[in-house]
Design an enzyme around this catalytic site. Structure first.
Site, PDB file in Angstrom:
ATOM      1  N   CYS A   1     -19.575  41.277  11.927  1.00  0.00           N
ATOM      2  CA  CYS A   1     -18.881  40.653  10.786  1.00  0.00           C
ATOM      3  C   CYS A   1     -17.914  39.564  11.241  1.00  0.00           C
ATOM      4  O   CYS A   1     -17.066  39.781  12.099  1.00  0.00           O
ATOM      5  CB  CYS A   1     -18.132  41.728  10.006  1.00  0.00           C
ATOM      6  SG  CYS A   1     -17.257  41.081   8.570  1.00  0.00           S
TER       7      CYS A   1
ATOM      8  N   CYS B   1     -19.670  36.836   4.194  1.00  0.00           N
ATOM      9  CA  CYS B   1     -19.051  37.598   5.276  1.00  0.00           C
ATOM     10  C   CYS B   1     -18.049  36.802   6.100  1.00  0.00           C
ATOM     11  O   CYS B   1     -18.077  36.811   7.328  1.00  0.00           O
ATOM     12  CB  CYS B   1     -20.133  38.157   6.187  1.00  0.00           C
ATOM     13  SG  CYS B   1     -21.549  38.773   5.298  1.00  0.00           S
TER      14      CYS B   1
ATOM     15  N   CYS C   1     -17.065  37.416  -6.151  1.00  0.00           N
ATOM     16  CA  CYS C   1     -16.830  38.183  -4.928  1.00  0.00           C
ATOM     17  C   CYS C   1     -15.533  37.682  -4.312  1.00  0.00           C
ATOM     18  O   CYS C   1     -15.412  36.500  -4.005  1.00  0.00           O
ATOM     19  CB  CYS C   1     -17.998  37.974  -3.973  1.00  0.00           C
ATOM     20  SG  CYS C   1     -17.744  38.698  -2.343  1.00  0.00           S
TER      21      CYS C   1
ATOM     22  N   CYS D   1     -15.743  45.416  12.869  1.00  0.00           N
ATOM     23  CA  CYS D   1     -17.205  45.616  12.837  1.00  0.00           C
ATOM     24  C   CYS D   1     -17.879  44.506  13.660  1.00  0.00           C
ATOM     25  O   CYS D   1     -17.540  43.332  13.531  1.00  0.00           O
ATOM     26  CB  CYS D   1     -17.715  45.607  11.398  1.00  0.00           C
ATOM     27  SG  CYS D   1     -17.005  46.914  10.390  1.00  0.00           S
TER      28      CYS D   1
ATOM     29  N   CYS E   1      -9.179  40.613   8.942  1.00  0.00           N
ATOM     30  CA  CYS E   1      -9.495  42.040   8.834  1.00  0.00           C
ATOM     31  C   CYS E   1      -9.284  42.663  10.203  1.00  0.00           C
ATOM     32  O   CYS E   1      -9.484  42.006  11.224  1.00  0.00           O
ATOM     33  CB  CYS E   1     -10.950  42.208   8.406  1.00  0.00           C
ATOM     34  SG  CYS E   1     -11.459  43.922   8.153  1.00  0.00           S
TER      35      CYS E   1
ATOM     36  N   GLU F   1     -11.471  33.247   1.076  1.00  0.00           N
ATOM     37  CA  GLU F   1     -12.644  32.747   0.357  1.00  0.00           C
ATOM     38  C   GLU F   1     -12.977  33.618  -0.850  1.00  0.00           C
ATOM     39  O   GLU F   1     -12.782  34.821  -0.816  1.00  0.00           O
ATOM     40  CB  GLU F   1     -13.882  32.826   1.259  1.00  0.00           C
ATOM     41  CG  GLU F   1     -13.729  32.172   2.576  1.00  0.00           C
ATOM     42  CD  GLU F   1     -14.761  32.687   3.569  1.00  0.00           C
ATOM     43  OE1 GLU F   1     -15.945  32.776   3.222  1.00  0.00           O
ATOM     44  OE2 GLU F   1     -14.363  33.009   4.687  1.00  0.00           O
TER      45      GLU F   1
HETATM   46  N1  SAH Z   1     -14.501  45.723   4.394  1.00  0.00           N
HETATM   47  C1  SAH Z   1     -15.384  46.068   3.340  1.00  0.00           C
HETATM   48  C2  SAH Z   1     -15.780  44.915   2.433  1.00  0.00           C
HETATM   49  C3  SAH Z   1     -16.116  43.571   3.035  1.00  0.00           C
HETATM   50  S1  SAH Z   1     -17.677  43.241   3.742  1.00  0.00           S
HETATM   51  C4  SAH Z   1     -16.612  46.745   3.886  1.00  0.00           C
HETATM   52  O1  SAH Z   1     -16.735  46.867   5.092  1.00  0.00           O
HETATM   53  O2  SAH Z   1     -17.421  47.225   3.113  1.00  0.00           O
HETATM   54  C5  SAH Z   1     -18.916  43.329   2.527  1.00  0.00           C
HETATM   55  C6  SAH Z   1     -20.226  43.799   3.123  1.00  0.00           C
HETATM   56  O3  SAH Z   1     -20.835  42.818   3.979  1.00  0.00           O
HETATM   57  C7  SAH Z   1     -20.086  45.056   3.985  1.00  0.00           C
HETATM   58  O4  SAH Z   1     -21.111  45.948   3.685  1.00  0.00           O
HETATM   59  C8  SAH Z   1     -20.215  44.492   5.374  1.00  0.00           C
HETATM   60  O5  SAH Z   1     -20.551  45.489   6.293  1.00  0.00           O
HETATM   61  C9  SAH Z   1     -21.284  43.443   5.163  1.00  0.00           C
HETATM   62  N2  SAH Z   1     -21.409  42.484   6.249  1.00  0.00           N
HETATM   63  C10 SAH Z   1     -20.474  42.013   7.083  1.00  0.00           C
HETATM   64  N3  SAH Z   1     -20.985  41.147   7.960  1.00  0.00           N
HETATM   65  C11 SAH Z   1     -22.304  41.039   7.662  1.00  0.00           C
HETATM   66  C12 SAH Z   1     -23.383  40.292   8.196  1.00  0.00           C
HETATM   67  N4  SAH Z   1     -23.198  39.487   9.225  1.00  0.00           N
HETATM   68  N5  SAH Z   1     -24.590  40.432   7.618  1.00  0.00           N
HETATM   69  C13 SAH Z   1     -24.772  41.248   6.574  1.00  0.00           C
HETATM   70  N6  SAH Z   1     -23.797  41.984   6.025  1.00  0.00           N
HETATM   71  C14 SAH Z   1     -22.569  41.891   6.564  1.00  0.00           C
END
Ligand code: SAH
Length: 352
Positions: A120, A337, A106, A117, A113, A93
Site C-alpha cells: 500500500c 491507494c 471515497c 501494509c 498511515c 485525496e
Molecule cells: N486502512 C483501511 C482503509 C484504506 S485502504 C484498510 O486497510 O482497509 C482501502 C483498501 O485498499 C484496503 O483493502 C487496502 O488493503 C487496499 N489496498 C491498498 N493498497 C492496495 C493495492 N496496491 N492494490 C489493491 N488494493 C490495495
C-alpha cells in the site's frame, strides 16, 4: 488556537454557538442549508443572513477546511480524483466513482498511515496526522459538487482512501454522524462503509455503537503466516481474534461483513489459498471482494492474470462464499491507494 471549522459542527452545535452570540437558533438551519444543500463556498453567498452575522462567522470560523490543489478526471470511467491541501499544508485525496446513475465518494481519514501494509502506497511516508471530522466532511462536500456537475448525487461514502479509520476512531465516528444528519448531507448509515486493516478493539467498539454501517475488513491472506508478512497489524491481532470480532460485528448490527482480498501474483492467489480462504470464512455472514493488486508500490508485487482472478473467485463461489471482483475505476489516474499523494510527495519532495 485556529478558527472553528464550520463543517465540524453538528447543526445543534452550530445553533448553540449562534445562541451564545445572541443570534436566533433558526440561523443554524439557514447556514446548514447554504453549506450542505447549496454547497456555497463563502459566507458572502449566504444572502439571507444579516451582514453582522456574516462578518462574525468570517471572523471566528472557517467555512472550508480544505482547498482543492489538483483535479484529475478519467473520461473512460467518469472517476474524479481530488487532491486537497488542508489548512496546515497537509495533503489528502478523495475520489468520486461513478456507478451508472449514482456516485460513491471515497475519502481519506488520515494524512498518511502507520499500519505498514507492504503493498500500500498510503503508508510509505508513515502517518503525518489524523484528520479532523471537518476535513473529512469537506472531502465529501467537494465530491458532492463534482457529482452534481456530472448530473448526479453522492449516494454512498466509503472510508477507503488514505489512512486507517479505526486508528482515528473518535474523529471518524464524529464524521459519520455529521454526514448522516438529515439537515446536512443526509447520507444514511447503511450507505457509509468503513474499511479497516483489522484493529480488533476498534471493530468491537464499532459493533457496540449500534449503527448499521457497512464494515469492510482487509484480509488479503488466508493464514497468519502470510498475513503477518503482508500486514504487520496481523502480528498484534491475528486471525483468531479478528474473525470472532467480525462475527460479533455482524451479529450486533445484522450487517454482512465484506472481506477485501487484493490478489498478488504468486503470493496469495493460488487455488490452494482460495480453498484455505473459503474454509477460514465458513460459517461467517461474509462476502469477499477480490481486488487485482494495483501495482502501487515499486517492487516485485504484481497483479495476477485475469484468468487467475476468475479461477480464484470460482473456488470461493463453489464453496458458497459470495464473491465479487472489484471494478476498477481509477487506475488510469492513479486514483487508488494513496498513489496521487505519494506521487506528489515524490515529485515535489514535500507536500507544500
Ligand atoms: N486502512 C483501511 C482503509 C484504506 S485502504 C484498510 O486497510 O482497509 C482501502 C483498501 O485498499 C484496503 O483493502 C487496502 O488493503 C487496499 N489496498 C491498498 N493498497 C492496495 C493495492 N496496491 N492494490 C489493491 N488494493 C490495495
Amino acid at each position: 488556537m485556529g478558527k472553528i471549522k464550520l463543517k465540524g459542527l453538528s447543526c445543534t452545535e452550530l445553533a448553540e454557538l449562534l445562541l451564545s452570540w445572541g443570534e436566533a437558533r433558526y440561523r443554524a438551519d439557514q447556514i446548514y442549508t447554504w453549506a450542505f444543500r447549496h454547497l456555497v463556498r463563502s459566507y458572502a453567498e449566504m444572502t439571507n443572513l444579516p451582514a453582522g452575522l456574516r462578518a462574525r462567522l468570517e471572523e471566528e470560523t472557517v467555512l472550508e477546511a480544505a482547498a482543492i490543489v489538483r483535479r484529475e478526471f478519467s473520461p473512460a470511467t467518469g472517476t474524479v480524483k481530488l487532491l486537497f491541501s488542508l489548512l496546515d499544508g497537509q495533503a489528502v485525496e478523495g475520489v468520486l466513482m461513478r456507478y451508472r446513475s449514482w456516485f460513491s465518494a471515497c475519502i481519506s481519514s488520515q494524512a498518511g498511515c502507520r499500519m505498514g501494509c507492504r503493498f500500500c502506497a498510503s503508508t510509505l511516508g508513515g502517518l503525518a496526522r489524523n484528520l479532523e471530522a471537518a476535513e473529512m466532511v469537506e472531502q465529501v462536500v467537494a465530491l458532492e459538487r463534482e457529482a452534481r456537475r456530472a448530473g448526479g448525487r453522492v449516494r454512498s461514502v466509503v472510508l477507503m482512501g488514505t489512512g486507517e479509520p479505526l486508528d482515528n476512531y473518535d474523529n471518524v465516528l464524529r464524521f459519520i454522524h455529521l454526514i448522516a444528519q438529515p439537515q446536512g448531507l443526509g447520507i444514511g448509515y447503511r450507505r457509509i462503509a468503513l474499511s479497516t486493516c483489522g484493529l480488533v478493539p476498534g471493530i468491537r467498539r464499532l459493533a457496540r455503537e449500534g449503527l448499521p454501517l457497512t464494515l469492510s475488513v482487509s484480509l488479503h491472506a488466508p493464514n497468519d503466516e502470510l498475513r503477518g508478512r503482508l500486514m504487520p497489524i496481523n502480528r498484534r491481532y491475528p486471525l483468531s481474534e479478528l474473525l470472532p470480532a467480525c462475527r460479533e460485528y455482524s451479529e450486533e448490527t445484522g450487517r454482512r461483513v465484506t472481506f477485501e482480498y487484493a490478489l498478488i501474483a504468486g503470493v496469495n492467489d493460488s487455488l490452494k489459498q482460495a480453498r484455505e480462504l473459503a474454509k477460514l470464512l465458513q460459517g461467517l455472514t461474509a462476502h469477499v471482494n477480490l481486488i487485482p493488486l494495483n501495482p502501487a508500490v515499486e517492487g516485485k508485487l504484481k497483479r495476477p492474470e485475469p484468468g487467475r482472478v476468475a479461477a480464484f473467485a470460482a473456488v470461493l463461489r463453489a464453496r458458497g462464499i459470495p464473491t465479487t471482483v472489484r471494478r476498477e475505476l481509477g487506475t488510469d489516474i492513479s486514483a487508488a491507494c494513496g498513489q496521487l499523494r505519494h506521487q506528489v510527495l515524490r515529485e515535489e519532495g514535500t507536500l507544500w
